[in-house]
Write a protein that holds these residues in place. Structure first.
Motif, PDB file in Angstrom:
ATOM      1  N   VAL A  44      20.395  31.980  30.606  1.00  0.00           N
ATOM      2  CA  VAL A  44      19.632  32.964  29.489  1.00  0.00           C
ATOM      3  C   VAL A  44      19.468  32.113  28.496  1.00  0.00           C
ATOM      4  O   VAL A  44      20.061  31.402  27.693  1.00  0.00           O
ATOM      5  N   MET A  45      17.656  33.039  27.868  1.00  0.00           N
ATOM      6  CA  MET A  45      17.424  32.249  26.639  1.00  0.00           C
ATOM      7  C   MET A  45      16.584  33.532  26.128  1.00  0.00           C
ATOM      8  O   MET A  45      15.659  33.762  26.445  1.00  0.00           O
ATOM      9  N   SER A  46      16.762  33.500  25.032  1.00  0.00           N
ATOM     10  CA  SER A  46      16.103  34.579  24.018  1.00  0.00           C
ATOM     11  C   SER A  46      14.770  33.288  23.275  1.00  0.00           C
ATOM     12  O   SER A  46      13.640  33.811  23.093  1.00  0.00           O
ATOM     13  N   GLY A  47      15.527  32.773  22.943  1.00  0.00           N
ATOM     14  CA  GLY A  47      14.442  31.696  21.185  1.00  0.00           C
ATOM     15  C   GLY A  47      13.950  32.914  20.032  1.00  0.00           C
ATOM     16  O   GLY A  47      14.567  33.575  20.276  1.00  0.00           O
ATOM     17  N   THR A  48      13.798  31.184  19.581  1.00  0.00           N
ATOM     18  CA  THR A  48      12.577  32.030  18.114  1.00  0.00           C
ATOM     19  C   THR A  48      11.968  32.911  18.292  1.00  0.00           C
ATOM     20  O   THR A  48      11.990  33.575  17.986  1.00  0.00           O
ATOM     21  N   SER A  49      11.316  33.181  19.372  1.00  0.00           N
ATOM     22  CA  SER A  49      10.422  33.633  19.557  1.00  0.00           C
ATOM     23  C   SER A  49      10.609  35.234  19.413  1.00  0.00           C
ATOM     24  O   SER A  49       9.548  36.454  18.835  1.00  0.00           O
ATOM     25  N   LEU A  50      11.505  35.896  20.190  1.00  0.00           N
ATOM     26  CA  LEU A  50      11.933  36.631  20.407  1.00  0.00           C
ATOM     27  C   LEU A  50      10.737  37.904  21.091  1.00  0.00           C
ATOM     28  O   LEU A  50      10.976  38.765  21.256  1.00  0.00           O
ATOM     29  N   ASP A  51      10.388  37.005  21.929  1.00  0.00           N
ATOM     30  CA  ASP A  51       9.241  37.688  22.714  1.00  0.00           C
ATOM     31  C   ASP A  51      10.336  38.514  24.441  1.00  0.00           C
ATOM     32  O   ASP A  51       9.025  38.903  25.286  1.00  0.00           O
TER      33      ASP A  51
END
Length: 302
Positions: free
Chosen positions: A9-16
């Motif tokens: 699971v990953m959302s990342g810095t972009s938050l897209d």
């Protein structure tokens, strides 16, 4: 390690979006079986952005957001499990990085903070959850970011070819896979973060598809050079960064020096900033024979 199916699971810095992947992993390979992207509610995204840009909040607000993100990640995992008709006993473990809300790898007390309660994911899915990936690296003197170089080395290193793996997310990072040398990785600077922020502020769009808006503008060279003079770009690796540094406030201080700019020209300049800072770091790291590009900001057509 135990071979079998794992969920990442990953959302990342972009938050897209929340990216969820089902993979079979053993000692020698990683094989993707399925994936999906789960939307992040606007209210949650805005709350995360507020923290990342230094807006004050109470411990109660932080705890509530930690809970909401835990449930959001659980929703995404359960959607993938339903899509693939999987039960809890079919999954060895879930890896959830959490959402980074502050990353400060230098100074008197280096630290990093990710939220999204993994206990909620474990309770709702019935699957063991592994998280908190960054702080052990920082405790041992590392930057805690980027996380991916060891994975790139395991899957993509070559015995004789100099390779670099470029991941363009909200922040862009490089993994250096140089034969005979330990793997290294670092953040080059903004990826799609500032580009997305600018088009959202001006057009209400989450991203600049195929750089259509940037292509309507022209690069403003004095503005570009001003931004390139930021000390982060000249700092030696290893280094890492995030929204707490490269955010709309960072951009605004430069735009204030150039009143009256066309918005699409700023977009073109921000796009050039990402390209130039990446290419400079590739060259300063000795160049490579093969550059492999991935991430949400990777070009899909030329």
């Amino acid at each position: 390690m135990k071979s079998g199916r794992y969920i990442g699971v990953m959302s990342g810095t972009s938050l897209d979006g929340v990216d969820v992947v089902l993979a079979v992993i053993d000692e020698n390979s990683v094989t993707q079986l399925a994936s999906l992207s789960w939307p992040i509610p606007i209210a949650v995204k805005e709350a995360v952005l507020a923290i990342c840009q230094g807006q004050p909040l109470t411990l109660s607000q932080l705890g509530q957001l930690d809970n909401r993100l835990g449930n959001l990640f659980a929703d995404a995992v359960l959607a993938l499990m339903s899509q693939e008709k999987l039960a809890a006993q079919d999954i060895v473990a879930i890896g959830c990085h959490g959402q980074t809300v502050w990353h400060e790898p230098t100074g008197d007390a280096p630290h990093t903070m990710q939220i999204g309660d993994n206990n909620i994911i474990a309770a709702r899915t019935g699957v063991s959850v592994v998280g908190d990936f960054r702080r052990r690296d920082m405790a041992l003197g590392g930057q805690g970011a980027p996380l991916v170089p060891a994975f790139h080395q395991a899957l993509l290193a070559h015995v004789s070819e100099r390779r670099m793996i470029l991941n363009i997310g909200g922040i862009a990072n490089l993994s250096l896979l140089i034969p005979g040398q330990p793997v290294r990785g670092f953040d080059t600077g903004p990826g799609n973060m500032l580009i997305d922020a600018w088009i959202w502020r001006n057009l209400g769009k989450p991203y600049d598809k195929d750089a259509e808006w940037a292509n309507e503008g022209k690069v403003i060279l004095p503005l570009l050079q001003d931004m390139l003079n930021d000390p982060y770009f000249a700092a030696p690796a290893p280094k890492s960064t995030g929204r707490e540094y490269f955010n709309y406030g960072w951009l605004s201080q430069f735009l204030a020096r150039y009143p009256g700019l066309r918005a699409q020209d700023v977009q073109a300049t921000l796009t050039e900033l990402t390209a130039v800072t990446i290419s400079e770091q590739v060259l300063l790291s000795g160049g490579c024979e093969r550059l492999l590009v991935c991430g949400g900001g990777a070009v899909t057509r030329w």
